[in-house]
Enzyme design. Sequence first.
Site, PDB file in Angstrom:
ATOM      1  N   SER A 182      78.947  49.863 -32.431  1.00  0.00           N
ATOM      2  CA  SER A 182      79.622  49.003 -33.409  1.00  0.00           C
ATOM      3  C   SER A 182      80.798  48.197 -32.902  1.00  0.00           C
ATOM      4  O   SER A 182      81.273  47.312 -33.604  1.00  0.00           O
ATOM      5  CB  SER A 182      80.085  49.833 -34.596  1.00  0.00           C
ATOM      6  OG  SER A 182      79.021  49.998 -35.469  1.00  0.00           O
ATOM      7  N   LYS A 190      89.893  47.424 -38.234  1.00  0.00           N
ATOM      8  CA  LYS A 190      88.642  47.545 -38.992  1.00  0.00           C
ATOM      9  C   LYS A 190      88.973  48.319 -40.266  1.00  0.00           C
ATOM     10  O   LYS A 190      89.831  49.228 -40.257  1.00  0.00           O
ATOM     11  CB  LYS A 190      87.624  48.305 -38.136  1.00  0.00           C
ATOM     12  CG  LYS A 190      86.249  48.475 -38.760  1.00  0.00           C
ATOM     13  CD  LYS A 190      85.320  49.182 -37.766  1.00  0.00           C
ATOM     14  CE  LYS A 190      83.919  49.380 -38.298  1.00  0.00           C
ATOM     15  NZ  LYS A 190      83.031  50.019 -37.300  1.00  0.00           N
ATOM     16  N   SER A 203      78.815  47.482 -36.582  1.00  0.00           N
ATOM     17  CA  SER A 203      79.452  47.373 -37.867  1.00  0.00           C
ATOM     18  C   SER A 203      80.830  46.729 -37.838  1.00  0.00           C
ATOM     19  O   SER A 203      81.327  46.310 -38.882  1.00  0.00           O
ATOM     20  CB  SER A 203      79.549  48.759 -38.493  1.00  0.00           C
ATOM     21  OG  SER A 203      80.365  49.604 -37.705  1.00  0.00           O
TER      22      SER A 203
HETATM   23  N1  GLN Z   1      74.425  50.006 -35.541  1.00  0.00           N
HETATM   24  C1  GLN Z   1      74.637  51.410 -35.428  1.00  0.00           C
HETATM   25  C2  GLN Z   1      74.375  52.064 -36.754  1.00  0.00           C
HETATM   26  O1  GLN Z   1      73.985  51.399 -37.630  1.00  0.00           O
HETATM   27  C3  GLN Z   1      76.001  51.682 -34.919  1.00  0.00           C
HETATM   28  C4  GLN Z   1      77.033  51.916 -35.923  1.00  0.00           C
HETATM   29  C5  GLN Z   1      78.357  52.237 -35.342  1.00  0.00           C
HETATM   30  O2  GLN Z   1      78.543  52.258 -34.125  1.00  0.00           O
HETATM   31  N2  GLN Z   1      79.277  52.569 -36.233  1.00  0.00           N
HETATM   32  O3  GLN Z   1      74.552  53.222 -36.923  1.00  0.00           O
END
Ligand code: GLN
Length: 496
Positions: free
Chosen positions: A175, A76, A151
């Site tokens: 994410s 990532k 994400s």
């Molecule tokens: N969707 C969650 C957020 O927007 C999780 C993000 C993540 O795990 N980095 O914060």
Amino acid sequence: MKTYNSLSEVQSDLFSNNVSCVELTKSYINRINDNKHLNAFLEVFEKSALEKAVLVDEKVKNKTAGKLAGMVIALKDNICYKGHKVSASSKILEGFESLFSATVVERLLNEDAIIIGRCNCDEFAMGSSNENSAFGKVLNPHDIKRVPGGSSGGSAVAVAADLCLAALGTDTGGSIRQPASFCGVVGLKPTYGRVSRHGAIAYASSFDQIGPLTKNIEDAALIMEVMSGKDEHDSTVSLKPVPEYSKELNANTTKFRIAYLKDCLESSGLDAEIKVRINDIINKLKAAGHVVEAVDFPYLDYLVPTYYVLTTAEASSNLARYAGITYGYRSANIKAASAKVAVTEGAAANDSDAASSGLDSVYKKSRSEGFGEEVKRRIMLGTFVLSSGYYDAYYSKGQRVRRVLKNKTNEILNNYDFILLPTTPGTAFEFGKKSADPIAMYLEDIFTVQANITGLPAISLPIGKHSNGLPFGVQLMAKSFAESDLLSFSKQLMGT
Ligand code: GLN
């Protein structure tokens, strides 16, 4: 080249001379180029990947290859790899090159993994749809009108579309698991403190964990045993020894005790077919001799608010370093201001007023232009909840609620080995469907944030197929550091 679905398939061809690492790497690079429209990769590390492939081929010949020989893996774009760009999919870090490698990267390379490139994600890992990347959205390979989740959307798509064998993501609130669910792959968030965060670009440090996205449980287990364990660069990593997860996978035929949260299954936002599939799994597990029982978790509505109060607070502090001075983007629109910064550097005391307004302007303009809308929203929210007038009402209350949520979850796990729950309320949604409404987007995380708030390990397993043709995941959460049980039970569950 044929499609490989596991490292063991790759290695059986590799060790019998039917394929080489160079051939494998080239074939994945071709696939990435043929699937550019998915926008999963921000950059292919063609040169270093092929160099590593040559080296590993040599080691295979000499029988000195590491455990991950033949594993072509993507990162990532918030995990540092020395000498390679990393941007957290943000304009503010565009062009920035890592000065060191994340501990996980070093460990993968030591076991002869080949790192093929960096994957698109939501900016600074903030998002649930990958629509927040400064470098364009990522398309879901199952339906390109739909989001891949976020994400770590690029990482999930890379694995699902066979652009590499495995990928790393980070999971602060879901994410890894949510995009894994939307794309039909396995995604594991380790226990907080199992894997070093050194070299992962911080979003919310008391929540963030790095973990694998793979096509199967065996590969996730292998990556976990290579990456996990103590690290002098991250004092939050546990000193607990790391089991050989991959060897323990089959050994475990225990009949487990599994809880499911009534409140989750009865939640009005849950897709009817996902609910049916989870009920079906519950029945199959019971028939197989496991104890599966419903338990109460009366705090479902507190999870998302607690997560967003605490993570935005941590983010506002972590992201203060992107100020247009040390890293990446500096607004081109601040000539006068830069001159004043130069004055400050050799400053006489009486210049300080003018210089500070110049500095302020460098900060303001660089941050206003460099960060995207969602990141700015979270920095503002986080700054607000930490501000002196509201600290007690929000931040400190959020911490207290976090403790209540942890205690309640641990209480359940004192009686059960696992908690079974959906990964997501629905399947992948269409682009634009939730991006105008932050609250609707935040509610996407309702079933995933519990594991991050509590620090517990959790995995999303691709064992659902919706009548709309899309995959969906089913989630298991386990006790702290119970990754070994979690992985072996996941393997059993993959067959149901
Ligand atoms: N969707 C969650 C957020 O927007 C999780 C993000 C993540 O795990 N980095 O914060």
